[in-house]
Enzyme design. Structure first.
Site, mmCIF file in Angstrom:
data_model
loop_
_atom_site.group_PDB
_atom_site.id
_atom_site.type_symbol
_atom_site.label_atom_id
_atom_site.label_comp_id
_atom_site.label_asym_id
_atom_site.label_seq_id
_atom_site.Cartn_x
_atom_site.Cartn_y
_atom_site.Cartn_z
ATOM 1 N N ASP A 85 0.849 -1.191 0.000
ATOM 2 C CA ASP A 85 0.000 0.000 0.000
ATOM 3 C C ASP A 85 0.893 1.253 0.000
ATOM 4 O O ASP A 85 1.894 1.304 0.725
ATOM 5 C CB ASP A 85 -0.851 -0.039 1.276
ATOM 6 N N LYS A 138 1.581 13.378 -16.457
ATOM 7 C CA LYS A 138 0.499 14.340 -16.555
ATOM 8 C C LYS A 138 -0.820 13.667 -16.176
ATOM 9 O O LYS A 138 -0.870 12.436 -16.266
ATOM 10 C CB LYS A 138 0.440 14.936 -17.961
ATOM 11 N N HIS A 168 4.398 13.456 -23.081
ATOM 12 C CA HIS A 168 5.042 12.559 -24.045
ATOM 13 C C HIS A 168 5.149 13.173 -25.444
ATOM 14 O O HIS A 168 5.918 12.706 -26.267
ATOM 15 C CB HIS A 168 4.369 11.175 -24.061
ATOM 16 N N LYS A 172 8.258 13.052 -28.915
ATOM 17 C CA LYS A 172 7.990 12.664 -30.307
ATOM 18 C C LYS A 172 8.993 13.338 -31.230
ATOM 19 O O LYS A 172 9.169 14.554 -31.176
ATOM 20 C CB LYS A 172 6.563 13.082 -30.707
ATOM 21 N N GLU A 206 -8.782 12.610 -33.291
ATOM 22 C CA GLU A 206 -8.708 11.176 -32.973
ATOM 23 C C GLU A 206 -10.021 10.540 -33.391
ATOM 24 O O GLU A 206 -11.091 11.072 -33.079
ATOM 25 C CB GLU A 206 -8.460 10.977 -31.474
ATOM 26 N N ASP A 225 -6.809 17.420 -20.976
ATOM 27 C CA ASP A 225 -6.176 16.171 -21.412
ATOM 28 C C ASP A 225 -5.098 16.413 -22.472
ATOM 29 O O ASP A 225 -4.014 15.833 -22.392
ATOM 30 C CB ASP A 225 -7.259 15.227 -21.963
ATOM 31 N N HIS A 230 -0.097 18.875 -24.429
ATOM 32 C CA HIS A 230 0.471 18.473 -25.724
ATOM 33 C C HIS A 230 0.406 19.604 -26.762
ATOM 34 O O HIS A 230 1.383 19.909 -27.438
ATOM 35 C CB HIS A 230 -0.280 17.269 -26.302
ATOM 36 N N LYS A 316 -12.229 13.907 -29.702
ATOM 37 C CA LYS A 316 -12.392 12.454 -29.796
ATOM 38 C C LYS A 316 -13.540 12.173 -30.769
ATOM 39 O O LYS A 316 -14.460 12.981 -30.909
ATOM 40 C CB LYS A 316 -12.788 11.876 -28.431
HETATM 41 C C1 BG6 Z 1 -2.812 11.283 -23.912
HETATM 42 C C2 BG6 Z 1 -4.271 11.541 -23.681
HETATM 43 O O1 BG6 Z 1 -2.027 12.113 -23.100
HETATM 44 O O2 BG6 Z 1 -2.496 11.519 -25.284
HETATM 45 C C3 BG6 Z 1 -5.129 10.687 -24.611
HETATM 46 O O3 BG6 Z 1 -4.600 11.250 -22.332
HETATM 47 C C4 BG6 Z 1 -4.694 10.893 -26.053
HETATM 48 O O4 BG6 Z 1 -6.496 11.006 -24.466
HETATM 49 C C5 BG6 Z 1 -3.190 10.690 -26.185
HETATM 50 O O5 BG6 Z 1 -5.393 9.959 -26.859
HETATM 51 C C6 BG6 Z 1 -2.705 10.985 -27.585
HETATM 52 O O6 BG6 Z 1 -1.356 10.644 -27.701
HETATM 53 P P1 BG6 Z 1 -0.761 10.160 -29.086
HETATM 54 O O7 BG6 Z 1 0.685 9.940 -28.810
HETATM 55 O O8 BG6 Z 1 -1.491 8.902 -29.455
HETATM 56 O O9 BG6 Z 1 -1.036 11.268 -30.071
#
Ligand code: BG6
Length: 463
Positions: A85, A138, A168, A172, A206, A225, A230, A316
């Site tokens: 835990d 994040k 992330h 890239k 997406e 998000d 990003h 989305k």
């Molecule tokens: C994430 C989000 O940080 O990035 C997701 O939480 C999103 O909702 C994703 O789909 C997109 O990342 P990538 O690398 O697939 O463009």
């Protein structure tokens, strides 16, 4: 402050979704490239043992990228597991034992943000935090106040140089390539400014929904998000000035300056949408007001960009999956009538393929004066990246390179920009899955309208 390479990697949330989808495949790839040869300690509360974690890791790499038997075996030999835990000091005692001779571990918090403070507090008390780095996933806070509070807490245990806030997108290659395109090509500087560019638009589309993450998503929404993190990183790469040097702080200084030059978003410059059927997703409130689509207009009030609108659109369940940027050029003072003119643009496609293309007007074949936009493709690669973003950012954090991570002041500026509009509860408009968002998006459309990316793009090989 830790200057060397981390001598162990600890990841909290070892049995979770992120570990399954991203972390194990990244670890296997790091081993394969010879970038990981230190103990890797998973921590979670699942009642598991090490063999169960190894089985989960195997399943993970098989489903996400493929098993490399030799690399996977080496990874299994590096793998350790602590079950316990996060509230219990004994868990951190067991972690201390597993760390053995490691004096500079990297602790990766792949866990829900509500647990950050608990885990970091125990890391400090158990001495596991000494000489260590911390890698934080994040979302970094939920708003400006919570981000500040989290920063304050992290800084009470770690130095800013030892805190790695993952976004992330910074891992890239296509995102980093934007900076190379801008700063390695002299001609780009001549047009990439307010004198030539009329507007810039960024689309992150997406073609899938919330994929079982309804509970998380409903607390988060598109702006938190992907926009605040990003897409603001993409914006910063587009709008920043050349750094005075390529060390991490000079690069991050320029990115912060971009956000400082952006005013907080006003209600009139935002349209939020929600796809039909979202409220029936597991974990989503029946009367949810969370957006699954957002379009917004902003300005970067810098010497280079004042007066040029920047548009960001993300959602989305849109028709395709692609992230693309289009910078439109101003109309030339030509005698050709406006009604005949087409578009002159720079297009940077970040995914699924990476393309840099310049759209130029030429006469169509045949008679009469009709124009077409033909693209000159400067580079096109069918695959966005051969190294996954997670592999790149984990490797960089363990090496102590902060360039690919968000700095404290940057995160706070990003929240400042979106926070007022997040708190206002602006209207939410429904849209049908598979469309480009609600009709109301026209209210924040760029001059000449949105440029909708195609799903896949193949560019013929040059002769
Ligand atoms: C994430 C989000 O940080 O990035 C997701 O939480 C999103 O909702 C994703 O789909 C997109 O990342 P990538 O690398 O697939 O463009």
């Amino acid at each position: 402050m830790n200057n060397g390479h981390s001598d162990a990697l600890v990841f909290f949330g070892a049995t979770g979704d992120l570990a399954y989808k991203k972390i194990f495949p990244a670890l296997q790839a790091m081993v394969k490239r010879g970038h990981l040869n230190v103990p890797v300690i998973g921590v979670a509360k699942a009642g598991w043992n090490l063999d169960q974690l190894r089985a989960r890791a195997k399943d993970s790499v098989e489903k996400h990228g493929g098993l490399d038997p030799a690399a996977f075996e080496t990874l299994c030999n590096l793998l350790r597991y602590v079950d316990g835990d996060y509230q219990d000091p004994a868990t951190f005692g067991a972690l201390r034992d597993q760390l053995k001779d490691a004096h500079a571990p990297a602790h990766y918090l792949a866990i829900p943000p509500v647990l950050f403070e608990t885990v970091v507090g125990h890391l400090a008390k158990s001495n596991c935090g000494r000489g260590a780095r911390v890698i934080v996933e994040k979302p970094f806070g939920h708003d400006l106040a919570s981000a500040r509070e989290l920063n304050r807490f992290l800084l009470s245990v770690f130095n800013e140089h030892d805190i790695f806030r993952i976004d992330h997108y910074l891992g890239k290659r296509a995102v980093n390539n934007m900076m190379v395109f801008r700063f390695a090509n002299t001609f780009v500087e001549s047009f990439w400014n307010r004198f030539y560019i009329e507007s810039v638009q960024i689309t992150m589309a997406e073609d899938f929904g919330v994929q079982g993450r309804g509970g998380f998503y409903d607390q988060t929404g598109t702006i938190r998000d992907v926009v605040q993190n990003h897409l603001f990183q993409v914006l910063s790469n587009l709008a920043m000035e050349p750094p005075v040097s390529n060390d991490s702080e000079s690069v991050r200084d320029e990115k912060v300056k971009v956000l400082k030059a952006v005013a907080s978003i006003e209600e009139a410059n935002l349209v939020r949408g929600q796809f039909e059927g979202y409220r029936q997703e597991n974990g989503v409130a029946k009367d949810s007001q969370t957006e699954t689509f957002a379009a917004l207009r902003m300005e970067v009030n810098s010497w280079r960009w004042k007066g040029v609108p920047f548009y960001i659109r993300a959602g989305k369940n849109l028709p395709v999956t692609s992230t693309e940027i289009v910078g439109k050029f101003r109309k030339p003072p030509t005698l050709i009538p406006d009604s005949v003119l087409k578009e002159n643009h720079l297009r940077l496609r970040l995914s699924p393929e990476v393309t840099i293309a310049m759209g130029m007007m030429t006469l169509t074949p045949g008679e009469g004066i009709t124009l077409q936009t033909s693209e000159m493709v400067a580079s096109h690669s069918p695959q966005a990246d051969e190294m996954d973003a997670y592999e790149r950012v984990l490797g960089a954090a363990m090496a102590g390179d902060s360039t690919l991570f968000a700095r404290e002041d940057y995160v706070e500026e990003a929240w400042r920009i979106v926070e007022p509009v997040l708190k206002k509860g602006t209207p939410i408009f429904p849209y049908a899955p598979g469309t480009w968002g609600p009709e109301e998006v026209a209210r924040v459309a760029p001059p000449g309208n949105w440029h909708n990316p195609s799903g896949t793009e193949s560019v013929p090989e040059a002769d």
